[in-house]
Design a protein around this motif. Structure first.
Motif, PDB file in Angstrom:
ATOM      1  N   TYR A  84     -10.669 -52.896   7.500  1.00 15.65           N
ATOM      2  CA  TYR A  84     -11.066 -52.362   6.195  1.00 15.65           C
ATOM      3  C   TYR A  84     -12.477 -52.839   5.840  1.00 15.65           C
ATOM      4  CZ  TYR A  84     -11.209 -51.552   1.187  1.00 15.65           C
ATOM      5  OH  TYR A  84     -11.601 -51.161  -0.060  1.00 15.65           O
ATOM      6  N   ARG A  85     -12.744 -54.121   6.032  1.00 21.75           N
ATOM      7  CA  ARG A  85     -14.066 -54.671   5.706  1.00 21.75           C
ATOM      8  C   ARG A  85     -15.148 -54.160   6.649  1.00 21.75           C
ATOM      9  NH1 ARG A  85     -13.540 -60.881   4.776  1.00 21.75           N
ATOM     10  NH2 ARG A  85     -15.728 -60.622   4.229  1.00 21.75           N
ATOM     11  N   PHE A  86     -14.788 -53.854   7.897  1.00 21.47           N
ATOM     12  CA  PHE A  86     -15.721 -53.230   8.833  1.00 21.47           C
ATOM     13  C   PHE A  86     -16.207 -51.901   8.261  1.00 21.47           C
ATOM     14  CE2 PHE A  86     -16.281 -50.035  12.182  1.00 21.47           C
ATOM     15  CZ  PHE A  86     -17.261 -50.622  12.969  1.00 21.47           C
ATOM     16  N   PHE A 125     -24.333 -50.860  19.543  1.00 25.38           N
ATOM     17  CA  PHE A 125     -23.046 -50.159  19.547  1.00 25.38           C
ATOM     18  C   PHE A 125     -22.024 -50.873  20.424  1.00 25.38           C
ATOM     19  CE2 PHE A 125     -25.805 -46.405  18.386  1.00 25.38           C
ATOM     20  CZ  PHE A 125     -25.405 -46.388  17.061  1.00 25.38           C
ATOM     21  N   ARG A 126     -22.449 -51.390  21.561  1.00 19.71           N
ATOM     22  CA  ARG A 126     -21.527 -52.148  22.429  1.00 19.71           C
ATOM     23  C   ARG A 126     -21.015 -53.400  21.713  1.00 19.71           C
ATOM     24  NH1 ARG A 126     -25.304 -50.891  26.289  1.00 19.71           N
ATOM     25  NH2 ARG A 126     -26.180 -52.990  26.185  1.00 19.71           N
ATOM     26  N   ASP A 127     -21.904 -54.095  21.001  1.00 19.68           N
ATOM     27  CA  ASP A 127     -21.481 -55.285  20.243  1.00 19.68           C
ATOM     28  C   ASP A 127     -20.409 -54.923  19.221  1.00 19.68           C
ATOM     29  OD1 ASP A 127     -23.388 -56.749  21.632  1.00 19.68           O
ATOM     30  OD2 ASP A 127     -24.790 -56.890  19.934  1.00 19.68           O
ATOM     31  N   ASN A 128     -20.617 -53.817  18.501  1.00 14.86           N
ATOM     32  CA  ASN A 128     -19.647 -53.371  17.506  1.00 14.86           C
ATOM     33  C   ASN A 128     -18.317 -53.019  18.155  1.00 14.86           C
ATOM     34  OD1 ASN A 128     -20.710 -52.315  14.441  1.00 14.86           O
ATOM     35  ND2 ASN A 128     -22.257 -52.998  15.880  1.00 14.86           N
ATOM     36  N   GLU A 129     -18.385 -52.318  19.290  1.00 11.89           N
ATOM     37  CA  GLU A 129     -17.157 -51.930  19.986  1.00 11.89           C
ATOM     38  C   GLU A 129     -16.381 -53.152  20.470  1.00 11.89           C
ATOM     39  OE1 GLU A 129     -18.374 -49.199  23.051  1.00 11.89           O
ATOM     40  OE2 GLU A 129     -18.903 -47.644  21.576  1.00 11.89           O
ATOM     41  N   THR A 130     -17.085 -54.155  20.973  1.00 13.78           N
ATOM     42  CA  THR A 130     -16.425 -55.380  21.425  1.00 13.78           C
ATOM     43  C   THR A 130     -15.740 -56.073  20.252  1.00 13.78           C
ATOM     44  OG1 THR A 130     -17.997 -55.654  23.234  1.00 13.78           O
ATOM     45  CG2 THR A 130     -16.796 -57.625  22.538  1.00 13.78           C
ATOM     46  N   LEU A 132     -14.665 -54.682  17.474  1.00 13.97           N
ATOM     47  CA  LEU A 132     -13.507 -53.861  17.115  1.00 13.97           C
ATOM     48  C   LEU A 132     -12.369 -54.020  18.117  1.00 13.97           C
ATOM     49  CD1 LEU A 132     -15.271 -50.561  16.025  1.00 13.97           C
ATOM     50  CD2 LEU A 132     -13.735 -51.927  14.585  1.00 13.97           C
ATOM     51  N   GLU A 133     -12.705 -54.043  19.385  1.00 11.70           N
ATOM     52  CA  GLU A 133     -11.688 -54.188  20.428  1.00 11.70           C
ATOM     53  C   GLU A 133     -10.887 -55.473  20.214  1.00 11.70           C
ATOM     54  OE1 GLU A 133     -11.529 -54.155  25.314  1.00 11.70           O
ATOM     55  OE2 GLU A 133     -13.415 -53.694  24.294  1.00 11.70           O
ATOM     56  N   LYS A 152      -9.988 -50.708  24.016  1.00  9.29           N
ATOM     57  CA  LYS A 152     -11.368 -50.317  24.292  1.00  9.29           C
ATOM     58  C   LYS A 152     -11.609 -48.870  23.849  1.00  9.29           C
ATOM     59  CE  LYS A 152     -14.808 -50.157  28.002  1.00  9.29           C
ATOM     60  NZ  LYS A 152     -15.824 -50.892  27.277  1.00  9.29           N
ATOM     61  N   GLU A 153     -10.717 -47.964  24.247  1.00  9.00           N
ATOM     62  CA  GLU A 153     -10.873 -46.563  23.850  1.00  9.00           C
ATOM     63  C   GLU A 153     -10.789 -46.414  22.330  1.00  9.00           C
ATOM     64  OE1 GLU A 153      -7.761 -44.808  26.189  1.00  9.00           O
ATOM     65  OE2 GLU A 153      -9.181 -44.149  27.729  1.00  9.00           O
ATOM     66  N   GLN A 154      -9.868 -47.156  21.714  1.00 10.24           N
ATOM     67  CA  GLN A 154      -9.726 -47.076  20.261  1.00 10.24           C
ATOM     68  C   GLN A 154     -10.981 -47.566  19.568  1.00 10.24           C
ATOM     69  OE1 GLN A 154      -6.664 -45.857  18.505  1.00 10.24           O
ATOM     70  NE2 GLN A 154      -8.497 -45.515  17.305  1.00 10.24           N
ATOM     71  N   SER A 155     -11.604 -48.618  20.094  1.00 10.12           N
ATOM     72  CA  SER A 155     -12.832 -49.134  19.481  1.00 10.12           C
ATOM     73  C   SER A 155     -13.957 -48.097  19.586  1.00 10.12           C
ATOM     74  CB  SER A 155     -13.254 -50.458  20.134  1.00 10.12           C
ATOM     75  OG  SER A 155     -13.759 -50.270  21.432  1.00 10.12           O
ATOM     76  N   GLN A 156     -14.018 -47.380  20.704  1.00  7.53           N
ATOM     77  CA  GLN A 156     -15.036 -46.344  20.873  1.00  7.53           C
ATOM     78  C   GLN A 156     -14.802 -45.181  19.913  1.00  7.53           C
ATOM     79  OE1 GLN A 156     -14.405 -45.836  25.094  1.00  7.53           O
ATOM     80  NE2 GLN A 156     -16.107 -47.176  25.617  1.00  7.53           N
TER      81      GLN A 156
END
Length: 195
Positions: A84-86, A125-130, A132-133, A152-156
């Motif tokens: 939520y905060r993201f 973007f990779r940092d954000n995905e990591t 989130l993952e 990983k797919e969900q974070s993308q």
């Protein structure tokens, strides 16, 4: 010396704001100089070429953004609160002059950048995905997040979603549109409770 640091910070701040509002190709050193009230030569003193300025802006933005995300992660053990905060973190620039995330704004112009700038944007973007993952994986381990696809797919997917949600909310001028999309995505993630 402090005056030099203050001037450099003003240049970075102004350049970032202009890029977030207009895009990289729509700003010049003349725009930055005019807003600050300095000569273009002063900008060239710190950043000889526009690429130098933009790389410095991107590095600072990426570092500050990830510091903010990591603070979110440290302040709560709740994956749903962190997600939520993201989304709120990406919402904040929309409140301030309907700006987009700096890297979201620049991604649209990616082909016109040298490789060093492209790498910095893609690294953001990779940092954000990591990040989130890790949050998604934590939610699965705690049994509060259910998804049929990998973390990983969900974070993308979430990254693509938040970039698009920002863009559509900005173009419509309606923050409630962004909020509605986020609420629905969180429901679709099968989060059992939401903040």
């Amino acid at each position: 010396m402090k005056k030099n640091i203050d001037t450099m910070q003003q240049i970075l701040d102004t350049g970032q704001n202009l890029i977030q509002e207009r895009g990289y190709n729509a700003i010049s050193y003349a725009d930055v100089a005019e807003q600050i009230g300095i000569k273009k030569a002063s900008i060239h003193y710190y950043f000889p070429a526009k690429q130098d300025l933009v790389q410095a802006i991107l590095k600072r933005y990426r570092t500050e953004f990830m510091t903010g995300l990591n603070q979110i992660g440290r302040s709560s053990d709740s994956p749903e609160e962190n997600l939520y905060r993201f989304f709120q973190y990406y919402r904040d620039p929309l409140v301030e002059n309907a700006k987009l995330c700096l890297c979201s704004m620049m991604a649209a112009e990616l082909v016109s950048f040298p490789m060093e700038i492209r790498d910095e944007i893609n690294g953001f973007f990779r940092d954000n995905e990591t990040w989130l993952e890790n949050v998604i994986e934590q939610g699965r381990e705690m049994g509060i997040l259910d998804s049929q696809i990998s973390s990983k797919e969900q974070s993308q997917i979430i990254m693509a979603f938040v970039q698009g949600a920002q863009l559509l909310a900005r173009s419509s001028g309606d923050l409630q549109y962004y909020d509605m999309m986020v609420r629905n995505l969180l429901k679709n993630l099968n989060i059992l409770t939401s903040p």
